[in-house]
Design a protein around this motif. Structure first.
Motif, PDB file in Angstrom:
ATOM      1  N   UNK A  98      41.685  36.341  38.478  1.00  0.00           N
ATOM      2  CA  UNK A  98      42.421  37.625  37.701  1.00  0.00           C
ATOM      3  C   UNK A  98      41.638  38.790  37.961  1.00  0.00           C
ATOM      4  N   UNK A  99      42.104  39.761  38.915  1.00  0.00           N
ATOM      5  CA  UNK A  99      41.487  40.960  38.904  1.00  0.00           C
ATOM      6  C   UNK A  99      42.027  41.932  38.071  1.00  0.00           C
ATOM      7  N   UNK A 120      36.131  39.608  39.487  1.00  0.00           N
ATOM      8  CA  UNK A 120      37.077  38.685  39.477  1.00  0.00           C
ATOM      9  C   UNK A 120      37.035  37.631  38.125  1.00  0.00           C
ATOM     10  N   UNK A 121      37.773  37.717  37.185  1.00  0.00           N
ATOM     11  CA  UNK A 121      37.764  36.460  36.091  1.00  0.00           C
ATOM     12  C   UNK A 121      38.186  35.285  36.970  1.00  0.00           C
ATOM     13  N   UNK A 148      29.967  34.869  30.091  1.00  0.00           N
ATOM     14  CA  UNK A 148      29.253  34.529  31.077  1.00  0.00           C
ATOM     15  C   UNK A 148      29.806  34.739  32.522  1.00  0.00           C
ATOM     16  N   UNK A 149      28.670  35.198  33.229  1.00  0.00           N
ATOM     17  CA  UNK A 149      29.331  35.731  34.758  1.00  0.00           C
ATOM     18  C   UNK A 149      28.186  35.127  35.784  1.00  0.00           C
ATOM     19  N   UNK A 200      33.616  34.827  33.131  1.00  0.00           N
ATOM     20  CA  UNK A 200      34.229  33.587  32.884  1.00  0.00           C
ATOM     21  C   UNK A 200      35.667  34.093  32.306  1.00  0.00           C
ATOM     22  N   UNK A 201      36.823  33.069  32.794  1.00  0.00           N
ATOM     23  CA  UNK A 201      38.045  33.466  32.454  1.00  0.00           C
ATOM     24  C   UNK A 201      38.296  33.471  30.861  1.00  0.00           C
ATOM     25  N   UNK A 202      37.747  32.586  30.283  1.00  0.00           N
ATOM     26  CA  UNK A 202      37.468  32.551  28.766  1.00  0.00           C
ATOM     27  C   UNK A 202      37.270  33.757  27.949  1.00  0.00           C
TER      28      UNK A 202
END
Length: 809
Positions: A98-99, A120-121, A148-149, A200-202
């Motif tokens: 997800x951008x 970008x997630x 986190x990344x 992180x998408x979270x």
């Protein structure tokens, strides 16, 4: 024997240095063009193949037709990936990306932020799907926790220098802290998307579980042996089970009635390795290329090589008269025909070998310029791989054998008695095959010229078309959200500068962007027949004025009307779809959350703006609603100053006064619009370059033929001059046969060029008409170039002293 072939071949090449130079130069140019295009095509076809599971990775696409909107997008609903992994054993793994635009990022403790576009997630399964090796961190655990990344090595270098980034904190957009849990190698250039940051998408702030909202790029890995076409059939059941209930809740109809009304909702899969060249869907992670250009350039490379090969065949057969006695003597002395063929083929291969050496030198010199033209990062070192070394050996041998086959067979067929009696007629202007080859050369040259003219005309049309807004003299300052509550202060300070006419703050600009749509209904008509899907832009009171748009009905937003906070301005497309000639004062409804039918927002139509283009001219103008909303993505300033650099410097000073620790980033709206068509501009420039090269190669061959023809007819020309022939009549005599061939080539090339370029223009909703003068201009250019080539040598022959040409008789 072979050594003898090479030795004799070398002597013959040295004996006729002029024709040898023409042949080698033409072949070298053809081979160099072919090699460059092969490197380009190989690079285009290599995209995403670095992934270990590339042949099993697929992206889920969504095809929706509803509310006057027919869209095919590269995104899908957020629940579909987890659901497929849970319900279908054929799915080995999934990942969602997800951008969300650009971010201002800085290391905790640093004074200044950096503007980062590639953020970008991603789900924690990212490294199970894509082959993105980590140089630090555990790929299984790196993205399993919120905030986190994972960052690239380049990003680590930018933000941390030589420090170890692991465990350190990065601040995104001033208030979001992310802990670095992994460092990955930079993504390969030949990937359909690029990212330097994978949070992180979270951590993504999103309303999860929406089957009717498509905002995520979802990839799945199918297990070995699974046919993805067969697997796609499961999507019907998925839509019935999951999408149907939400659609029923949203618009009150079943899927059956939804489809009966002519609407559509479908999912499909696209192989990962097809995305870069075959995906034309909207909302891509990054701009794609097009398989059309691979086909076009492959054909151009082949045709240029054929033109160079034809030159060789023409010149070799044309000079056969000079070799006829040699063939006769060899046969009398016992040479077999296959030995003669071997001799002539050896000459051909030797010549192409020399041409290949020169071609490699041309490629080494020109590859930086080609990279600039094609926006590539090709390297001459690529040719050192085993595959390319095989190509470099096989290509000149294949070209030499093919190009030399006809001359070898033709020359070896002479009968010795006829040759030695001087009865062999190999006049240069009596070969049907040779004439056909000249026609083919100029036919392809004319096709390239016509194509170049049409591409440039389309680009000029795009640049000059009335877009419905004024894009010149508009400066956009990015990332205004970083100013927080000081955004309006910055705008007002900038407006005080001499040369700034007006200003607006909005995250929405009339250039292509990944935007989602919403469904609207006329008040009291909430059903699928009256639904209109349109984009919703949040703007301020000065937006329409600053961008030079024109109101068709009603009025613009005004600070004098407090009720405008619930007002809406529609474009003409939206007004037409809502089915009323006068919507001013009427109310329309929007569902702010498709999962909850009670989440309704009511707007009153206060104006209708005339249609303006906010997407590429490949697409028709869609429906659009503009509402008052504090969206501070960018500030736009219309300027009247003639000293723009000084004015931009003053605006930057105002920015630094408000936000000294934030980067100042700007662009001109006109440049942003033109950037959409850089691919077409590159194609036009490359096409022009290759068209010029094709003409040059064809003219080299033509020059050689005319030179040889003049040599053969030296005594004839001398006799004609003695009998009173003028220079003009002799030039006409020598030129007319070749010009006839060029005219025939133009007639054949015109329908081919029309068909090919008409297909190319189909990608544009707004395009030029292909007109007759484009073919006439291409024809005149081809005739003019051929006339110059033929005329130069013809005049030289016509001006020769007849005494010199006849003295040996």
């Amino acid at each position: 024997m072979f050594r003898n072939y090479v030795k004799i071949a070398w002597r013959n090449l040295r004996k006729q240095r002029g024709l040898t130079f023409i042949n080698i130069a033409g072949l070298a140019m053809g081979l160099a063009c072919c090699l460059l295009i092969m490197l380009y095509v190989a690079d285009e076809l290599s995209y995403d193949r670095y992934n270990a599971k590339a042949d099993r990775i697929y992206r889920i696409h969504t095809d929706v037709k509803f509310g006057g909107n027919d869209s095919k997008s590269a995104v899908s609903a957020d629940p579909i990936g987890p659901m497929l992994k849970q319900d279908y054993p054929q799915v080995e793994q999934f990942v969602r990306l997800h951008q969300r635009g650009t971010w201002l990022v800085k290391r905790v403790g640093s004074a200044n932020s950096l503007r980062e576009e590639n953020v970008t997630f991603a789900d924690s399964t990212l490294f199970d799907v894509f082959t993105l090796p980590l140089v630090a961190g555990d790929p299984k655990r790196a993205l399993t926790q919120p905030n986190t990344v994972v960052i690239s090595e380049s990003a680590a270098k930018r933000h941390f220098g030589n420090q170890n980034p692991m465990g350190q904190i990065l601040t995104f957009d001033r208030d979001q802290n992310y802990k670095v849990t992994g460092v990955m190698r930079d993504m390969p250039v030949n990937s359909h998307f690029h990212s330097d940051f994978f949070p992180a998408m979270l951590s993504d702030d999103y309303q999860w579980g929406q089957w009717l909202s498509n905002n995520h790029h979802t990839y799945i890995v199918l297990r070995e042996g699974t046919d993805y076409r067969q697997f796609e059939k499961n999507f019907d059941a998925v839509i019935e089970k999951y999408v149907g209930p939400q659609a029923l809740q949203f618009i009150g109809v079943t899927l059956a009635k939804f489809r009966q009304a002519g609407n559509r909702f479908e999912f499909s899969l696209m192989p990962l390795t097809d995305i870069h060249l075959h995906s034309k869907e909207t909302i891509q992670l990054a701009p794609n290329s097009d398989i059309q250009y691979v086909y076009i350039f492959s054909a151009v490379g082949l045709f240029i090589l054929l033109i160079a090969g034809i030159n060789f065949m023409n010149l070799a057969t044309a000079r056969s008269a000079n070799r006829a006695k040699e063939v006769g003597v060899r046969k009398v002395l016992g040479s077999e025909r296959h030995q003669l063929i071997g001799q002539f083929m050896a000459e051909s291969v030797l010549m192409t070998g020399l041409a290949m050496g020169l071609a490699l030198l041309i490629v080494a010199v020109s590859i930086p310029f080609f990279n600039t033209l094609a926006a590539k990062e090709l390297s001459i070192r690529s040719l050192l791989s085993p595959y390319w070394l095989l190509v470099l050996v096989a290509l000149p041998i294949a070209v030499g054998l093919l190009a030399g086959s006809y001359p070898a067979i033709f020359l070896s067929s002479f009968k010795p008695i006829s040759v030695l009696k001087g009865k062999v007629n190999v006049s240069v202007n009596r070969s049907g095959l040779r004439s056909g080859l000249v026609v083919f050369q100029f036919m392809m040259s004319v096709v390239l010229i016509v194509g170049t003219i049409i591409v440039y005309r389309q680009i000029i049309y795009i640049q000059s078309k009335n877009l419905g807004f004024k894009r010149d003299q508009v400066l956009t300052v990015n990332d205004v959200y970083a100013l927080g509550k000081q955004a309006e202060t910055f705008k007002q300070e900038a407006l005080r500068l001499p040369g700034v006419v007006s200003g607006s703050i909005s995250g929405y600009l009339p250039t292509p962007s990944n935007r989602s749509g919403n469904s609207f209904f006329p008040e009291g008509k909430i059903d699928q027949k009256n639904a209109v899907s349109m984009q919703v832009w949040g703007i301020d009171h000065d937006y329409v004025k600053t961008l030079g748009m024109t109101m068709g009905q009603g009025r613009d937003f005004s600070r004098n009307f407090g009720s405008d906070s619930s007002g809406v301005i529609l474009n003409e497309t939206a007004a037409k779809l809502l089915g009323s000639s006068n919507l001013i004062g009427k109310r329309i409804l929007q569902f702010t959350n498709p999962q909850e039918k009670t989440s309704i927002k009511t707007y009153t139509v206060i104006g209708v703006v005339k249609n303006f283009h906010f997407e590429s001219l490949r697409h028709t103008i869609g429906a659009l609603a503009m509402v008052l909303d504090a969206n501070s993505g960018a500030a736009s300033f219309r300027m009247s100053s003639t000293n723009l650099p000084a004015l931009i410097g003053q605006i930057e000073t105002k920015w630094k006064q408000v936000a000294p620790d934030q980067p100042f980033s700007y662009a001109f709206l006109e440049d942003s619009f033109d950037a959409m068509y850089r691919a077409e501009q590159r194609i036009g420039t490359i096409a022009l370059t290759f068209a010029v090269l094709a003409i040059m190669i064809a003219c080299l061959g033509l020059f050689g033929l005319v030179t040889f023809m003049a040599e053969q007819r030296t005594k004839e020309i001398g006799v004609r001059k003695v009998l009173g022939a003028s220079v003009t009549s002799i030039v006409t005599l020598l030129s007319k046969d070749f010009l006839k061939l060029v005219f025939i080539a133009i007639l054949i090339a015109s329908p081919i060029a029309w068909f090919a370029m008409n297909r190319w223009l189909q990608d544009f909703a707004y395009k030029i008409d292909i007109e007759w003068w484009m073919f006439a201009l291409a024809g005149l250019l081809a005739v003019g170039i051929a006339l110059l080539t033929v005329g130069f040598q013809s005049i030289k022959a016509a001006l020769m002293n007849p005494v010199k040409s006849l003295k040996s008789e």
